[in-house]
Design a protein around this motif. Structure first.
Motif, mmCIF file in Angstrom:
data_model
loop_
_atom_site.group_PDB
_atom_site.id
_atom_site.type_symbol
_atom_site.label_atom_id
_atom_site.label_comp_id
_atom_site.label_asym_id
_atom_site.label_seq_id
_atom_site.Cartn_x
_atom_site.Cartn_y
_atom_site.Cartn_z
ATOM 1 N N LYS A 1 -11.694 -97.476 -5.583
ATOM 2 C CA LYS A 1 -12.804 -97.292 -4.636
ATOM 3 C C LYS A 1 -12.759 -95.914 -3.995
ATOM 4 C CE LYS A 1 -13.444 -102.102 -3.289
ATOM 5 N NZ LYS A 1 -13.240 -103.081 -2.216
ATOM 6 N N ASN A 2 -11.548 -95.377 -3.856
ATOM 7 C CA ASN A 2 -11.373 -94.050 -3.247
ATOM 8 C C ASN A 2 -11.264 -92.945 -4.293
ATOM 9 O OD1 ASN A 2 -11.381 -94.882 -0.490
ATOM 10 N ND2 ASN A 2 -9.370 -95.785 -0.844
ATOM 11 N N ASN A 3 -11.714 -93.233 -5.526
ATOM 12 C CA ASN A 3 -11.715 -92.255 -6.606
ATOM 13 C C ASN A 3 -10.303 -91.749 -6.928
ATOM 14 O OD1 ASN A 3 -13.226 -90.980 -8.580
ATOM 15 N ND2 ASN A 3 -13.360 -89.085 -7.398
ATOM 16 N N LEU A 4 -9.328 -92.659 -6.853
ATOM 17 C CA LEU A 4 -7.941 -92.318 -7.155
ATOM 18 C C LEU A 4 -7.465 -93.141 -8.347
ATOM 19 C CD1 LEU A 4 -6.552 -92.364 -3.500
ATOM 20 C CD2 LEU A 4 -7.109 -90.335 -4.858
ATOM 21 N N VAL A 5 -6.502 -92.607 -9.069
ATOM 22 C CA VAL A 5 -5.905 -93.342 -10.183
ATOM 23 C C VAL A 5 -4.408 -93.492 -9.951
ATOM 24 C CG1 VAL A 5 -7.598 -92.730 -11.942
ATOM 25 C CG2 VAL A 5 -5.644 -91.247 -11.568
ATOM 26 N N LEU A 6 -3.869 -94.598 -10.462
ATOM 27 C CA LEU A 6 -2.448 -94.884 -10.351
ATOM 28 C C LEU A 6 -1.786 -94.557 -11.680
ATOM 29 C CD1 LEU A 6 -0.334 -96.182 -8.416
ATOM 30 C CD2 LEU A 6 -0.755 -98.324 -9.631
ATOM 31 N N ASN A 7 -0.916 -93.561 -11.684
ATOM 32 C CA ASN A 7 -0.154 -93.214 -12.881
ATOM 33 C C ASN A 7 1.169 -93.960 -12.830
ATOM 34 O OD1 ASN A 7 -2.088 -91.355 -13.884
ATOM 35 N ND2 ASN A 7 -1.349 -89.852 -12.388
ATOM 36 N N ILE A 8 1.351 -94.895 -13.757
ATOM 37 C CA ILE A 8 2.545 -95.737 -13.757
ATOM 38 C C ILE A 8 3.592 -95.134 -14.692
ATOM 39 C CG2 ILE A 8 3.447 -98.044 -14.265
ATOM 40 C CD1 ILE A 8 0.586 -99.107 -13.640
ATOM 41 N N ASN A 9 4.747 -94.777 -14.123
ATOM 42 C CA ASN A 9 5.855 -94.224 -14.907
ATOM 43 C C ASN A 9 6.821 -95.322 -15.338
ATOM 44 O OD1 ASN A 9 4.700 -91.803 -14.313
ATOM 45 N ND2 ASN A 9 6.292 -91.131 -12.906
ATOM 46 N N ARG A 10 7.029 -96.313 -14.488
ATOM 47 C CA ARG A 10 7.948 -97.421 -14.761
ATOM 48 C C ARG A 10 7.245 -98.721 -14.416
ATOM 49 N NH1 ARG A 10 10.403 -94.839 -17.718
ATOM 50 N NH2 ARG A 10 12.213 -93.603 -17.288
ATOM 51 N N ASN A 11 7.309 -99.685 -15.333
ATOM 52 C CA ASN A 11 6.691 -100.973 -15.031
ATOM 53 C C ASN A 11 7.710 -102.107 -14.998
ATOM 54 O OD1 ASN A 11 7.221 -101.207 -17.717
ATOM 55 N ND2 ASN A 11 5.110 -101.534 -18.349
ATOM 56 N N GLU A 12 9.012 -101.744 -14.910
ATOM 57 C CA GLU A 12 10.053 -102.743 -14.727
ATOM 58 C C GLU A 12 11.174 -102.162 -13.886
ATOM 59 O OE1 GLU A 12 10.697 -103.869 -18.806
ATOM 60 O OE2 GLU A 12 11.941 -102.131 -19.191
ATOM 61 N N ILE A 13 11.982 -103.061 -13.329
ATOM 62 C CA ILE A 13 13.038 -102.676 -12.401
ATOM 63 C C ILE A 13 14.297 -103.474 -12.742
ATOM 64 C CG2 ILE A 13 12.265 -104.409 -10.716
ATOM 65 C CD1 ILE A 13 13.052 -102.466 -8.475
ATOM 66 N N VAL A 14 15.459 -102.836 -12.601
ATOM 67 C CA VAL A 14 16.726 -103.522 -12.849
ATOM 68 C C VAL A 14 17.278 -103.955 -11.498
ATOM 69 C CG1 VAL A 14 19.033 -103.357 -13.855
ATOM 70 C CG2 VAL A 14 17.138 -102.076 -14.881
ATOM 71 N N ILE A 15 17.532 -105.267 -11.393
ATOM 72 C CA ILE A 15 18.021 -105.834 -10.132
ATOM 73 C C ILE A 15 19.216 -106.747 -10.404
ATOM 74 C CG2 ILE A 15 15.816 -105.714 -8.899
ATOM 75 C CD1 ILE A 15 15.344 -108.660 -9.663
ATOM 76 N N GLN A 16 19.884 -107.132 -9.314
ATOM 77 C CA GLN A 16 21.000 -108.058 -9.420
ATOM 78 C C GLN A 16 20.896 -109.047 -8.275
ATOM 79 O OE1 GLN A 16 24.842 -106.196 -9.234
ATOM 80 N NE2 GLN A 16 25.935 -108.082 -9.601
#
Length: 188
Positions: free
Chosen positions: A113-128
């Protein structure tokens, strides 16, 4: 709710199992005395994988025993994308487990809506965390991000008792101004 998968111990070779409509799988980890080769009906597994992915918790029922597991790896056919082998990590419910889970981004529509785009570099995370406390995924709210802002792994809010194992300063997403075709043509 944790889904339960019915499995049988595998005695035949993987190729023959696949021809019979099963997917060869293996279970390993501190929750089992020895690595177990199993097979799961392909139709059941495909239904299961519509809502589950690497890092998802499940119970695997073999004969009379039921094991608490996390999906550690899904090997897929490179062409038709069906699963050809799955690794399950078995652990007790109160034991620490390291997993890779997906990131789900909430609020992308506000950026648009604000004319912005989301550039995704990582779509997963390592957790414990303890197996029973592990989330299926981590939700990240990006709705308040502004142009030029960046989100790193260390910025992600994790549930209580869950520890980040990914690098703190690893860039997850960046927000940029959307470029329209006419602007791109003028600039080019």
């Amino acid at each position: 709710m944790i889904t339960s998968l019915k499995a049988m111990e595998r005695t035949d070779c993987a190729k023959r199992i696949r021809k019979q409509g099963y997917v060869p799988c293996s279970i390993y980890g501190p929750g089992v005395e020895r690595n177990i080769d199993i097979q799961i009906e392909e139709k059941e597994l495909n239904r299961f994988l519509k809502d589950h992915f690497i890092g998802s918790k499940t119970k695997v029922k073999i004969n009379d025993s039921e094991l608490s597991c996390v999906i550690k790896n899904i090997e897929r056919d490179p062409i038709i994308k069906n699963p050809i082998h799955i690794e399950f990590y078995a652990s007790s419910e109160d034991r620490l487990v390291k997993v890779k889970v997906p990131l789900k981004f909430k609020g992308k529509e506000y950026l648009l809506k604000n004319n912005l785009v989301l550039n995704i570099n990582r779509n997963e995370i390592v957790i414990q965390g303890i197996l029973k406390d592990l989330p299926e995924y981590i939700e990240v709210d990006v709705s308040l991000m502004k142009e030029g802002s960046t989100l790193v792994m260390g910025d992600i809010v994790l549930p209580e008792g869950i520890k980040l194992l990914s690098r703190q300063n690893e860039v997850v997403v960046q927000v940029a101004q959307a470029v329209h075709e006419s602007e791109a043509e003028i600039a080019g």
